[in-house]
Scaffold this motif. Structure first.
Motif, PDB file in Angstrom:
ATOM      1  N   UNK A 114       0.817  -1.197   0.000  1.00 54.78           N
ATOM      2  CA  UNK A 114       0.000   0.000   0.000  1.00 54.78           C
ATOM      3  C   UNK A 114       0.860   1.260   0.000  1.00 54.78           C
ATOM      4  N   UNK A 115       2.162   1.104   0.167  1.00 56.40           N
ATOM      5  CA  UNK A 115       3.054   2.251   0.060  1.00 56.40           C
ATOM      6  C   UNK A 115       3.148   2.740  -1.375  1.00 56.40           C
ATOM      7  N   UNK A 116       2.786   1.864  -2.318  1.00 56.31           N
ATOM      8  CA  UNK A 116       2.974   2.189  -3.726  1.00 56.31           C
ATOM      9  C   UNK A 116       1.687   2.710  -4.344  1.00 56.31           C
ATOM     10  N   UNK A 117       1.854   3.511  -5.379  1.00 51.49           N
ATOM     11  CA  UNK A 117       0.711   3.920  -6.187  1.00 51.49           C
ATOM     12  C   UNK A 117       0.233   2.716  -6.993  1.00 51.49           C
ATOM     13  N   UNK A 118      -0.917   2.843  -7.629  1.00 46.58           N
ATOM     14  CA  UNK A 118      -1.424   1.698  -8.407  1.00 46.58           C
ATOM     15  C   UNK A 118      -0.446   1.361  -9.526  1.00 46.58           C
ATOM     16  N   UNK A 119       0.115   2.399 -10.185  1.00 42.42           N
ATOM     17  CA  UNK A 119       1.088   2.079 -11.231  1.00 42.42           C
ATOM     18  C   UNK A 119       2.369   1.522 -10.627  1.00 42.42           C
ATOM     19  N   UNK A 120       2.708   1.997  -9.403  1.00 44.97           N
ATOM     20  CA  UNK A 120       3.864   1.437  -8.698  1.00 44.97           C
ATOM     21  C   UNK A 120       3.676  -0.051  -8.427  1.00 44.97           C
ATOM     22  N   UNK A 121       2.465  -0.437  -8.082  1.00 45.26           N
ATOM     23  CA  UNK A 121       2.197  -1.860  -7.825  1.00 45.26           C
ATOM     24  C   UNK A 121       2.328  -2.678  -9.106  1.00 45.26           C
ATOM     25  N   UNK A 122       1.840  -2.087 -10.194  1.00 43.59           N
ATOM     26  CA  UNK A 122       1.961  -2.809 -11.465  1.00 43.59           C
ATOM     27  C   UNK A 122       3.439  -2.942 -11.871  1.00 43.59           C
ATOM     28  N   UNK A 123       4.191  -1.870 -11.669  1.00 42.00           N
ATOM     29  CA  UNK A 123       5.620  -1.883 -12.009  1.00 42.00           C
ATOM     30  C   UNK A 123       6.345  -2.932 -11.173  1.00 42.00           C
ATOM     31  N   UNK A 140      25.895   8.794 -11.594  1.00 41.32           N
ATOM     32  CA  UNK A 140      25.751   7.752 -10.577  1.00 41.32           C
ATOM     33  C   UNK A 140      24.986   8.296  -9.384  1.00 41.32           C
ATOM     34  N   UNK A 141      23.893   7.641  -9.072  1.00 37.64           N
ATOM     35  CA  UNK A 141      23.110   8.014  -7.905  1.00 37.64           C
ATOM     36  C   UNK A 141      22.614   6.771  -7.207  1.00 37.64           C
ATOM     37  N   UNK A 142      22.124   6.941  -5.982  1.00 40.15           N
ATOM     38  CA  UNK A 142      21.659   5.774  -5.243  1.00 40.15           C
ATOM     39  C   UNK A 142      20.496   6.129  -4.334  1.00 40.15           C
ATOM     40  N   UNK A 143      19.622   5.156  -4.186  1.00 42.30           N
ATOM     41  CA  UNK A 143      18.509   5.243  -3.247  1.00 42.30           C
ATOM     42  C   UNK A 143      18.837   4.395  -2.038  1.00 42.30           C
ATOM     43  N   UNK A 144      18.481   4.878  -0.836  1.00 40.48           N
ATOM     44  CA  UNK A 144      18.517   4.016   0.338  1.00 40.48           C
ATOM     45  C   UNK A 144      17.137   4.042   0.977  1.00 40.48           C
ATOM     46  N   UNK A 145      16.497   2.894   1.020  1.00 41.05           N
ATOM     47  CA  UNK A 145      15.184   2.801   1.649  1.00 41.05           C
ATOM     48  C   UNK A 145      15.001   1.431   2.288  1.00 41.05           C
ATOM     49  N   UNK A 146      14.392   1.405   3.454  1.00 40.26           N
ATOM     50  CA  UNK A 146      14.100   0.116   4.085  1.00 40.26           C
ATOM     51  C   UNK A 146      12.858  -0.526   3.491  1.00 40.26           C
ATOM     52  N   UNK A 147      12.106   0.240   2.737  1.00 37.01           N
ATOM     53  CA  UNK A 147      10.865  -0.276   2.172  1.00 37.01           C
ATOM     54  C   UNK A 147      11.173  -1.096   0.925  1.00 37.01           C
ATOM     55  N   UNK A 148      11.025  -2.401   1.042  1.00 39.22           N
ATOM     56  CA  UNK A 148      11.398  -3.284  -0.068  1.00 39.22           C
ATOM     57  C   UNK A 148      10.435  -3.176  -1.243  1.00 39.22           C
ATOM     58  N   UNK A 149       9.206  -2.794  -0.983  1.00 46.15           N
ATOM     59  CA  UNK A 149       8.287  -2.575  -2.100  1.00 46.15           C
ATOM     60  C   UNK A 149       8.762  -1.406  -2.951  1.00 46.15           C
ATOM     61  N   UNK A 150       9.149  -0.344  -2.263  1.00 48.02           N
ATOM     62  CA  UNK A 150       9.620   0.839  -2.988  1.00 48.02           C
ATOM     63  C   UNK A 150      10.923   0.519  -3.712  1.00 48.02           C
ATOM     64  N   UNK A 151      11.841  -0.158  -3.014  1.00 45.48           N
ATOM     65  CA  UNK A 151      13.114  -0.514  -3.645  1.00 45.48           C
ATOM     66  C   UNK A 151      12.874  -1.373  -4.893  1.00 45.48           C
ATOM     67  N   UNK A 152      11.959  -2.308  -4.783  1.00 45.36           N
ATOM     68  CA  UNK A 152      11.700  -3.209  -5.905  1.00 45.36           C
ATOM     69  C   UNK A 152      11.044  -2.473  -7.065  1.00 45.36           C
ATOM     70  N   UNK A 153      10.086  -1.631  -6.747  1.00 38.97           N
ATOM     71  CA  UNK A 153       9.400  -0.907  -7.820  1.00 38.97           C
ATOM     72  C   UNK A 153      10.364   0.042  -8.526  1.00 38.97           C
TER      73      UNK A 153
END
Lengths: 475, 475
Positions: A61-70, B306-319
């Motif tokens: 639920x942290x993601x937008x709907x398109x984020x979930x699809x991605x 070169x850039x980098x994201x650091x996030x504990x949220x694996x959904x966000x990291x994956x998307x």
């Protein structure tokens, strides 16, 4: 432009489960079930149909709907590529690991490429390469690309650097072109079977659909046509007359044409008579003809991330360049690519002859193995793959059986790509990538043969988790 | 989440004309007039208001409506950066060329960087670097990034490689995060003045708006908050208490927080007491806190991407990783970055002390020049810029006068960034970038002083083409 029926290129309502294509996608698969033809702004319940409901559950639920699809596209890759990634074949360290005949990479020429890229002329580090530069690419590189394409595409007139935009690969170029040419929800025509990852490339950011060329009526606005030449997965090439026919058709309907020539220098059979679209005496509609090329295939460097657009349309070039801030490549790599492309001696006298000889030998080996097994196939002497007809191994001739057969191959430690991933209409076709070292090809073909002969350990006894349930995507 | 009034962060209905910011945008400017807050699917007539009608005319009918907007952002850069690009200052070849104090790049350490990047350990070319790899980035690099950030951000616990996604720069990261966190049309809060290119980064692909923090009512869904720390253009840092307050506020409203720490190692005054958000003992809402860093500023290599994201949220990291196929960087560069980041000795003993000493000297020089001219400014000892108060040079205190003054500077061959580009509320503020060689700073400040003293050739006699007509964007 013309319109096509909405229903005909909607996504299938059943999910075929995991994917088996890893080309441009590598670490996350290329799920090609046409989900992108759905609207991106669909809500969660509608997304459930396309994958494993567990994956699109509340924890996303942290993601937008398109984020979930991605994210779903990433997750759905697991069964194929990730299974491979966790158990890669290695002659010494993991001889029972998975052989990858699914990802279209050329693994035959790393010796040549490593040598060339390690030469002193590649090592330039200077301030201008470390600073912000023209997002279209450094001029020195665009000049080299124009000369390179003029020569290898046999252009009747010199191609011009101002028509060149360089960026980090063909996937990015599809994404950018889809966005600047189409409104959300519009479509490109594409002849099938086709390199299915394009579905994602035009959809994830751009929200563009693909309409398969076997369709024929009305409903959604078609904005362009995508031609892959040499074709993937068929290994076909278009004759100049066929190219001309497509281009004239496109012009008649005011369609943009994106010509993906990413295998242009991987035509290893001289008799094939490949012709670049840029070699045509006159393009019917030059303002709507956009050519792409990259080093991922022809120079066997998918990890290097270098691709280029050639278009006479300055609006398109500029709009793509404007998006290149998101698709930029390092100044150091731009310098290296310019050095590589300008080294015509090495390319013509060392790299291309040797690469073609190795591709031909590998192709001959796999072709002969297939013939020995009595398996029909299509292959025209271009590209890295053979389009193999395994229809006789599917008793009922369904896509479910195709998927089951693909799983048997994977369980017997050989990764292939199944036809559905290319939107092939007939179940039972598989793409075999042959551009690999012979000892791996040999082992891979043995494993294929074991499965087809019903001799693999698991073929007769699929574990419950190997069912074709769409929800089984984590394996 | 909460909502903000639609009207308040609509684009201004008048166009301020060309842009003067070139940071991440370099070859095409950063037009920051908030146009992205408009819907991307607007039709041609509605777009006309935002730029030069001539640019969005029939010859761009090849592009989609969003393609035209994307191209417009590029075209609108011409007056600033392109004028500079066509007439760049060079001590020997073009001493009367334009001095660029507008683009936030560190040009003080190319000698150190060129030396380091030319060392033998940087030259590795091996097959795995040339093949498709994990789109999150090679594991060896993500491990180094995690160690690097743990050390330099003073993290209380070791940061973890699985929370790292690397890609080709901060612009791409804004684009990807906006897309996977928000639906089209939603907004991020951002305190102003702010690094205005973010407007485009969240909009061109993602169709996300920015809502300036001085707003305060309801109408559009706000999904997150962007903090730039150290701040750009103010050069401010947030105290741990301030950071905490922002994070707690965000948690209360279930807002994502994107913390852009791209100037983290460019704090050249020890007394400033900078703290990374990753140094906090406990993040109030770790699943909604996403930190970004890049080498463009702290290692003075904007062209390296070169850039980098650091996030504990694996959904966000994956998307985000799923979108990284469009933001990937070369395996060769990934290897080089891992080598660079792990060379703690060189960074701590050579690069950072020398870089900070040079930044401080350059900062002192420009500060003293400003003091001698009696010009007030803000600067806290972090970043590459000084926020300069030229309000007294605007008789009526309007943004039109601000733009006119900016043009006078440009006509007198010095490029600056004007406050409107940062959505500053008060007309008359300018950002001066000081991270350049002293001879260029000296000449630049002389030219600034000439304009302010009314002694520049053109200041009293603007040519007609220098009017503030919005349509005058091609200069």
């Amino acid at each position: 432009m013309f319109t096509l029926p909405q229903k005909d290129f909607r996504a299938p309502t059943t999910c075929l489960g995991p994917t088996c294509m890893q080309d441009l996608g590598s670490s996350h698969g290329e799920d090609l079930e046409g989900e992108c033809s759905r609207k991106l702004d669909q809500k969660l319940p509608e997304l459930r149909g396309v994958g494993d409901p567990a994956m699109i559950s509340s924890d996303t639920s942290y993601l937008s709907s398109r984020g979930r699809m991605i994210k779903w596209f990433w997750d759905s890759a697991e069964e194929g590529y990730r299974t491979y990634h966790m158990d890669e074949y290695d002659e010494d360290k993991n001889p029972s690991g998975i052989i990858n005949l699914g990802t279209s990479e050329n693994k035959l020429c790393f010796d040549l490429l490593s040598w060339r890229l390690s030469q002193r002329d590649m090592q330039r580090v200077e301030p201008s390469l470390l600073q912000y530069a023209d997002w279209r690419g450094h001029l020195f590189l665009r000049e080299e690309v124009a000369k390179f394409l003029s020569f290898y595409c046999k252009s009747p007139v010199p191609l011009r650097p101002e028509n060149v935009v360089v960026l980090n690969g063909g996937a990015s170029l599809f994404s950018a072109l889809a966005t600047v040419l189409c409104e959300a929800g519009e479509a490109f025509l594409i002849p099938t079977p086709y390199y299915g990852a394009i579905t994602q490339h035009v959809c994830l950011y751009g929200n563009i659909r693909l309409a398969y060329v076997y369709l024929d009526s009305e409903g959604v606005k078609v904005k362009g046509l995508i031609l892959i030449s040499p074709q993937n997965p068929l290994g076909d090439v278009y004759s100049p007359e066929e190219l001309q026919e497509y281009l004239v058709f496109a012009k008649r309907h005011r369609l943009h044409v994106i010509v993906d020539e990413v295998y242009m220098l991987s035509v290893f059979e001289k008799s094939v008579g490949y012709r670049s679209v840029l070699s045509l005496e006159r393009l019917p509609d030059p303002q709507r003809t956009h050519v792409m090329w990259a080093t991922s295939k022809d120079f066997g460097m998918s990890g290097l991330r270098f691709g280029t657009l050639y278009t006479e349309n300055q609006d398109v070039a500029t709009a793509v360049a404007s998006l290149c801030r998101y698709h930029g490549l390092s100044g150091l790599v731009q310098y290296q690519m310019a050095q590589l492309l300008r080294d015509r001696d090495w390319i013509n006298q060392v790299y291309l002859p040797e690469n073609h000889a190795r591709l031909k030998a590998a192709h001959t080996y796999v072709s002969e193995e297939l013939r020995a097994l009595g398996i029909p196939f299509l292959s025209r002497g271009a590209g890295f793959f053979i389009w193999v007809d395994l229809r006789k191994y599917l008793p009922k001739g369904t896509f479910e059986e195709e998927m089951l057969l693909w799983r048997r191959f994977l369980d017997n430690k050989v990764l292939l790509s199944f036809g559905k991933a290319f939107e092939c209409k007939e179940p039972g076709w598989f793409r075999f990538v042959f551009s690999d070292q012979v000892h791996r090809l040999c082992l891979g073909m043995q494993r294929v043969q074991q499965v087809l002969a019903g001799k693999s350990q698991v073929a007769e006894d699929p574990r419950p988790s190997q069912s074709q349930e769409p929800s089984d995507q984590r394996r």
